[in-house]
Design an enzyme around this catalytic site. Structure first.
Site, short mmCIF file in Angstrom:
data_model
loop_
_atom_site.label_atom_id
_atom_site.label_comp_id
_atom_site.label_asym_id
_atom_site.label_seq_id
_atom_site.Cartn_x
_atom_site.Cartn_y
_atom_site.Cartn_z
N GLN A 111 -4.47 -5.20 7.07
CA GLN A 111 -5.47 -6.08 6.48
C GLN A 111 -5.50 -7.47 7.13
OE1 GLN A 111 -7.78 -5.21 4.46
NE2 GLN A 111 -7.02 -3.19 3.87
N CYS A 165 -4.69 2.43 -3.65
CA CYS A 165 -3.42 2.95 -3.08
C CYS A 165 -2.28 1.97 -3.34
CB CYS A 165 -3.54 3.25 -1.59
SG CYS A 165 -4.75 4.51 -1.20
N ASP A 209 3.10 -4.48 8.04
CA ASP A 209 1.88 -3.69 7.90
C ASP A 209 0.71 -4.65 8.07
OD1 ASP A 209 -0.42 -2.51 6.98
OD2 ASP A 209 0.46 -1.70 5.15
N HIS A 232 0.87 -1.18 0.00
CA HIS A 232 0.00 0.00 0.00
C HIS A 232 0.91 1.23 0.00
CE1 HIS A 232 -2.78 2.92 1.87
NE2 HIS A 232 -3.76 2.12 1.50
N LYS A 270 -10.45 -0.66 10.64
CA LYS A 270 -10.64 -1.88 9.84
C LYS A 270 -10.92 -3.08 10.76
CE LYS A 270 -7.26 -0.17 6.53
NZ LYS A 270 -7.78 0.15 5.20
N1 PMP Z 1 -1.77 -0.65 4.66
C1 PMP Z 1 -2.71 -1.39 4.09
C2 PMP Z 1 -2.38 -2.76 3.59
C3 PMP Z 1 -4.01 -0.88 4.00
O1 PMP Z 1 -4.96 -1.63 3.42
C4 PMP Z 1 -4.30 0.40 4.50
C5 PMP Z 1 -5.69 1.00 4.41
N2 PMP Z 1 -6.29 0.87 3.13
C6 PMP Z 1 -3.27 1.13 5.08
C7 PMP Z 1 -2.02 0.57 5.15
C8 PMP Z 1 -3.48 2.49 5.64
O2 PMP Z 1 -4.31 2.46 6.74
P1 PMP Z 1 -4.89 3.79 7.35
O3 PMP Z 1 -5.50 4.57 6.21
O4 PMP Z 1 -5.92 3.33 8.32
O5 PMP Z 1 -3.77 4.54 7.99
#
Ligand code: PMP
Length: 422
Positions: free
Chosen positions: A204, A367, A201, A124, A227
């Site tokens: 997910q 993203c 990270d 991401h 999430k």
């Molecule tokens: N890493 C991953 C794999 C994600 O899916 C996301 C959220 N789409 C993020 C980081 C970022 O998370 P946040 O927007 O809650 O900071």
């Protein structure tokens, strides 16, 4: 393991009884953010209505109560991910801030010219851009683990990328765009063998399976509350004490100091050193409630339920000619990404037509632009499952999508016929 009674779960989410465009809501964008059960909202509102004060303002009972609730939330999170101690769990705004904290604090302290940071094609943007910023400032280089056609990391290439120059490996536990579950324990062990640290990270993963940061031997582990069926604006950075103790503060301000003068300031012990300013107290309390709620269902039962939905969705969408699924890894979380190859329907068009039937899916690059580039697309449509999704949700998605494809086929047929009679 006990199975999940999905209808009882659904009844705890008032939003699932609402409608969109005159249709009962089918919410399939859980990878972007999960809905909140009543229990979480009630804990947050009880906190605000009856227990709120700023924390660490110890003279009066109410502040002591708020401080206790905030620290109990930290203890709950530590148990949830099996941290060795609560002080290793820092509250942040979310995964993004957790990663930025490590990049800015640890990265600026430890990285220099010639050092290497290893990422993967699956990442991401929030696990790419903070490292690019720190690489620019320090002269460190970024190396990237490639993936194969199924969306699995090419581990043999990863092992060859590792060297004494590798200082940090930052990888996602689960890909938000494809659902690939990465073999993080192996990735971590290999990095440690060359003396590198690993940030995982976990955005997910944490809502979809059991997390044990000590068993993984992760050095840093980042995730978001929203999430995880908890509030927005709250997240966690886990870090090993030995590492966090040696890192400089990320932000300066109130609550993170031991003593301030204009000539010298000394910093507070963990975790306060990394929690400058008034934190999101209600968010922390709500996140702990969300964890209590989810743990109560049992994450093994949750994972089994979501695997069933993924299986059903993969089979049903696979029946639609011209629909191509992106990401066919063997170990996948409940994420299904697809594009329309024939007829070529834009993902935005698919998303918009599904929305008119009350079905929420995500369309776009998620993203993950480097990953989209890898597949030679700019966008996919994605359904991602949560604990409250049921087989009916998947059926409605499959039927609505088949209709979108049929309509596009008909339109294309009309266009072709018109062209051939000219
Ligand atoms: N890493 C991953 C794999 C994600 O899916 C996301 C959220 N789409 C993020 C980081 C970022 O998370 P946040 O927007 O809650 O900071």
């Amino acid at each position: 393991s006990p199975s999940l009674d999905v209808e009882t779960v659904r009844a705890q989410f008032p939003i699932l009884a609402t409608q969109a465009h005159g249709h009962p809501l089918v919410y399939l964008d859980n990878a972007a953010s999960a809905q909140k059960p009543r229990a979480v909202v009630e804990v947050v509102s009880d906190y605000y209505l009856g227990k709120h004060a700023n924390i660490h303002r110890g003279a009066y009972l109410l502040s002591q109560t708020a401080t206790r609730l905030y620290e109990e939330a930290r203890e709950r999170i530590a148990r949830f991910i099996n941290a060795a101690e609560p002080a290793e769990c820092l509250f942040t705004r979310g995964t993004t801030e957790s990663i930025n904290l490590v990049a800015a604090s640890w990265g600026m302290q430890h990285l220099g010219p010639g050092d290497e940071i290893v990422l993967s094609v699956l990442e991401h943007h929030s696990n790419i851009v903070p490292w690019q910023l720190v690489a620019e400032r320090t002269g460190a280089k970024i190396r990237v683990i490639p993936i194969d056609d199924a969306g699995d990391l090419q581990l043999d290439v990863y092992y060859r990328l590792l060297s004494p120059r590798t200082k940090l490996v930052a990888v996602g536990h689960v890909s938000n765009a494809l659902g690939t579950i990465n073999p993080v324990a192996e990735i971590i062990a290999a990095a440690h063998a060359v003396g590198a640290l690993v940030l995982v990270d976990g955005a997910q993963w944490v809502a979809h399976g059991n997390t044990d940061v000590q068993a993984l031997d992760a050095d840093f582990y980042a995730f978001s509350g929203h999430k995880l069926y908890g509030p927005t604006g709250i997240g966690v950075l886990y870090g090993k004490r030995r590492l966090l103790d040696a890192m400089p503060p990320y932000q300066g301000g109130g609550d993170m100091i031991e003593r301030v003068t204009f000539t010298e300031t000394t910093f507070a012990e963990l975790p306060n050193k990394f929690e400058a300013g008034t934190p999101h107290i209600a968010g922390a309390v709500g996140l702990a409630a969300a964890i209590d709620w989810l743990d109560g269902l049992g994450l093994e039962a949750v994972a089994a339920h979501e695997a069933e939905l993924l299986h059903q969705a993969t089979a049903r969408l696979g029946e639609i000619p011209g629909l191509e699924i992106k990401g066919t890894a063997r170990h996948k979380a409940g994420v299904l990404s697809w594009v329309a190859v024939d007829p070529p329907i834009s993902t935005l068009d698919m998303g918009t037509q599904l929305d008119l039937e009350g079905i929420c899916v995500r369309t776009g690059h998620h993203c993950c632009e480097p990953l989209m580039d890898h597949f030679g697309v700019t966008s996919t449509a994605r359904a991602s499952f949560g604990v409250y999704n049921n087989h009916d949700d998947v059926e409605r998605l499959a039927i609505a999508l088949a209709k979108v494809f049929a309509t596009a086929h008909r339109r294309l047929g009309v266009v072709r016929e018109a062209a051939s009679t000219e």
